[in-house]
Enzyme design. Sequence first.
Site, PDB file in Angstrom:
ATOM      1  N   CYS A  43      46.944  52.582  34.730  1.00 47.59           N
ATOM      2  CA  CYS A  43      48.240  52.581  35.414  1.00 47.59           C
ATOM      3  C   CYS A  43      49.299  53.365  34.627  1.00 47.59           C
ATOM      4  O   CYS A  43      49.961  54.250  35.173  1.00 47.59           O
ATOM      5  CB  CYS A  43      48.685  51.149  35.668  1.00 47.59           C
TER       6      CYS A  43
HETATM    7  N1  LIG Z   1      46.019  45.213  36.977  1.00 46.34           N
HETATM    8  C1  LIG Z   1      46.355  46.498  36.984  1.00 46.34           C
HETATM    9  O1  LIG Z   1      47.508  46.846  37.248  1.00 46.34           O
HETATM   10  C2  LIG Z   1      45.323  47.565  36.682  1.00 46.34           C
HETATM   11  C3  LIG Z   1      45.677  48.887  36.886  1.00 46.34           C
HETATM   12  C4  LIG Z   1      44.743  49.894  36.631  1.00 46.34           C
HETATM   13  C5  LIG Z   1      43.496  49.553  36.175  1.00 46.34           C
HETATM   14  N2  LIG Z   1      43.172  48.239  35.940  1.00 46.34           N
HETATM   15  C6  LIG Z   1      41.817  47.943  35.465  1.00 46.34           C
HETATM   16  O2  LIG Z   1      41.057  47.450  36.564  1.00 46.34           O
HETATM   17  C7  LIG Z   1      40.092  46.496  36.097  1.00 46.34           C
HETATM   18  C8  LIG Z   1      40.332  45.179  36.843  1.00 46.34           C
HETATM   19  O3  LIG Z   1      41.658  44.761  36.560  1.00 46.34           O
HETATM   20  P1  LIG Z   1      42.337  43.533  37.293  1.00 46.34           P
HETATM   21  O4  LIG Z   1      43.766  43.591  36.950  1.00 46.34           O
HETATM   22  O5  LIG Z   1      41.934  43.502  38.715  1.00 46.34           O
HETATM   23  O6  LIG Z   1      41.655  42.316  36.500  1.00 46.34           O
HETATM   24  P2  LIG Z   1      41.516  40.795  36.940  1.00 46.34           P
HETATM   25  O7  LIG Z   1      42.596  40.444  37.903  1.00 46.34           O
HETATM   26  O8  LIG Z   1      41.412  40.031  35.671  1.00 46.34           O
HETATM   27  O9  LIG Z   1      40.137  40.777  37.733  1.00 46.34           O
HETATM   28  C9  LIG Z   1      38.893  41.134  37.218  1.00 46.34           C
HETATM   29  C10 LIG Z   1      37.831  40.390  37.987  1.00 46.34           C
HETATM   30  O10 LIG Z   1      36.557  40.708  37.429  1.00 46.34           O
HETATM   31  C11 LIG Z   1      35.745  39.533  37.403  1.00 46.34           C
HETATM   32  N3  LIG Z   1      35.289  39.359  36.017  1.00 46.34           N
HETATM   33  C12 LIG Z   1      36.010  38.956  34.969  1.00 46.34           C
HETATM   34  N4  LIG Z   1      35.255  38.935  33.848  1.00 46.34           N
HETATM   35  C13 LIG Z   1      34.040  39.361  34.233  1.00 46.34           C
HETATM   36  C14 LIG Z   1      32.823  39.549  33.538  1.00 46.34           C
HETATM   37  N5  LIG Z   1      32.711  39.286  32.226  1.00 46.34           N
HETATM   38  N6  LIG Z   1      31.749  39.994  34.220  1.00 46.34           N
HETATM   39  C15 LIG Z   1      31.830  40.236  35.540  1.00 46.34           C
HETATM   40  N7  LIG Z   1      32.972  40.042  36.250  1.00 46.34           N
HETATM   41  C16 LIG Z   1      34.060  39.624  35.597  1.00 46.34           C
HETATM   42  C17 LIG Z   1      36.585  38.341  37.797  1.00 46.34           C
HETATM   43  O11 LIG Z   1      36.225  37.910  39.099  1.00 46.34           O
HETATM   44  P3  LIG Z   1      35.161  36.734  39.315  1.00 46.34           P
HETATM   45  O12 LIG Z   1      35.341  35.729  38.211  1.00 46.34           O
HETATM   46  O13 LIG Z   1      35.481  36.210  40.674  1.00 46.34           O
HETATM   47  O14 LIG Z   1      33.837  37.426  39.265  1.00 46.34           O
HETATM   48  C18 LIG Z   1      37.993  38.886  37.825  1.00 46.34           C
HETATM   49  O15 LIG Z   1      38.752  38.348  38.884  1.00 46.34           O
HETATM   50  C19 LIG Z   1      40.317  46.359  34.581  1.00 46.34           C
HETATM   51  O16 LIG Z   1      39.381  47.167  33.909  1.00 46.34           O
HETATM   52  C20 LIG Z   1      41.731  46.868  34.390  1.00 46.34           C
HETATM   53  O17 LIG Z   1      41.959  47.396  33.110  1.00 46.34           O
HETATM   54  C21 LIG Z   1      44.056  47.229  36.209  1.00 46.34           C
END
Ligand SMILES: NC(=O)c1ccc[n+]([C@@H]2O[C@H](COP(=O)([O-])OP(=O)(O)OC[C@H]3O[C@@H](n4cnc5c(N)ncnc54)[C@H](OP(=O)(O)O)[C@@H]3O)[C@@H](O)[C@H]2O)c1
Length: 346
Positions: free
Chosen positions: A150
């Site tokens: 981001c």
């Molecule tokens: N948030 C932002 O603004 C943003 C922006 C750009 C990029 N990103 C990137 O996008 C990715 C996801 O971010 P997010 O903000 O959506 O994160 P998040 O809200 O923490 O969601 C990640 C999801 O992945 C699953 N998960 C967590 N640990 C895991 C594991 N060890 N193995 C398999 N599944 C797992 C979980 O779902 P379940 O428990 O239901 O499986 C969790 O809800 C990250 O790499 C982050 O750096 C985020």
Amino acid sequence: MIKVGIIGATGYTGAELVRLLSRHTGAAIVALTSRSYPGEPFWRVYPHLKEHVDLACEDLDLPALVNRCDVVFTALPHGHAMEVAREVVRQGKRLIDLGADFRLQDPAVYERWYGVTHTAADLLPGAVYGLSELYRDRIREARIVANPGCYPTATLLALAPLLRRGLVDPAGIIVDAKSGVSGAGRKLDLRAHFSEVNENVRAYAVASHRHTPEIEQALSALAQVPVTISFTPHLIPMTRGILVTIYAPLRQEMTTGGLLEVYTAFYAGEPFVRILPEGILPQTKAVFGSNYCDIGVVADTRTGRVVVLAAVDNLVKGASGQAVQNMNIMFGVDETAGLSGPGIYP
Ligand SMILES: NC(=O)c1ccc[n+]([C@@H]2O[C@H](COP(=O)([O-])OP(=O)(O)OC[C@H]3O[C@@H](n4cnc5c(N)ncnc54)[C@H](OP(=O)(O)O)[C@@H]3O)[C@@H](O)[C@H]2O)c1
């Protein structure tokens, strides 16, 4: 119809992908995976999507899931997309990773900043950095797209015209950034609790944020010389949004009007980059819920610096919106499909 699978659908970026794809007329979600909510209707996890998504979350069966899809999105913490990528490539499908696993071309740099071993380094040369506006031609052909972070999205869109045109000294760039709390994802974290964030502004990861090498890699490619930056992110009490304020030394005297002409020409025809006229500056509220990146430029003639500001919604242009934009590019459909329209104000 493009058949889409989302792995890690119940996180914030996963849910935003579901929202955007639910109104995409050329794509259909065929699978949503979750470890925490197997069998649960997706709308029960995210009630705003009731009547818009009728799929239930499922456990991940990787080969079977990839087989059902044309494209897989991984919306997982870093370290988990490498195994998925290998299966996607084996089956000749396509991957858009929202995490960091394929953003850094040098696996040693990835391992140093992320603290995990890269188990798919052989796939890195074929991965394309998914900053849609800059790498559209390569994204079109890519099997693996590394969707940008981001902060990097806002920073790189703000700086690209200056570096491509050689207008600033790349040695003196300072990036000051502010983010809403959803940037840290949905997982529980004391630092994101309401009472910790509300009425508070604080810097974090000063001179050590993981997005630094990603930004530097892309800036170095633009400038054709190694670039290092000073990057300081701040957490502020809002849900969505990123504002970056960037300072760079101009190589020659320029006016704000002259700089705006450069930016307007550079982004001519881009559907999601809005160059704001002199006197109007970007604000997060103006891009909230939209795929726009708003950019404003001011020449500080007194100090010889240019100040560039850019605002994105971290979950849309900063993550899931840009991922859908990349999918549209990869599959040759209208790049704005599922993404057009303004955000929500106020
Ligand atoms: N948030 C932002 O603004 C943003 C922006 C750009 C990029 N990103 C990137 O996008 C990715 C996801 O971010 P997010 O903000 O959506 O994160 P998040 O809200 O923490 O969601 C990640 C999801 O992945 C699953 N998960 C967590 N640990 C895991 C594991 N060890 N193995 C398999 N599944 C797992 C979980 O779902 P379940 O428990 O239901 O499986 C969790 O809800 C990250 O790499 C982050 O750096 C985020």
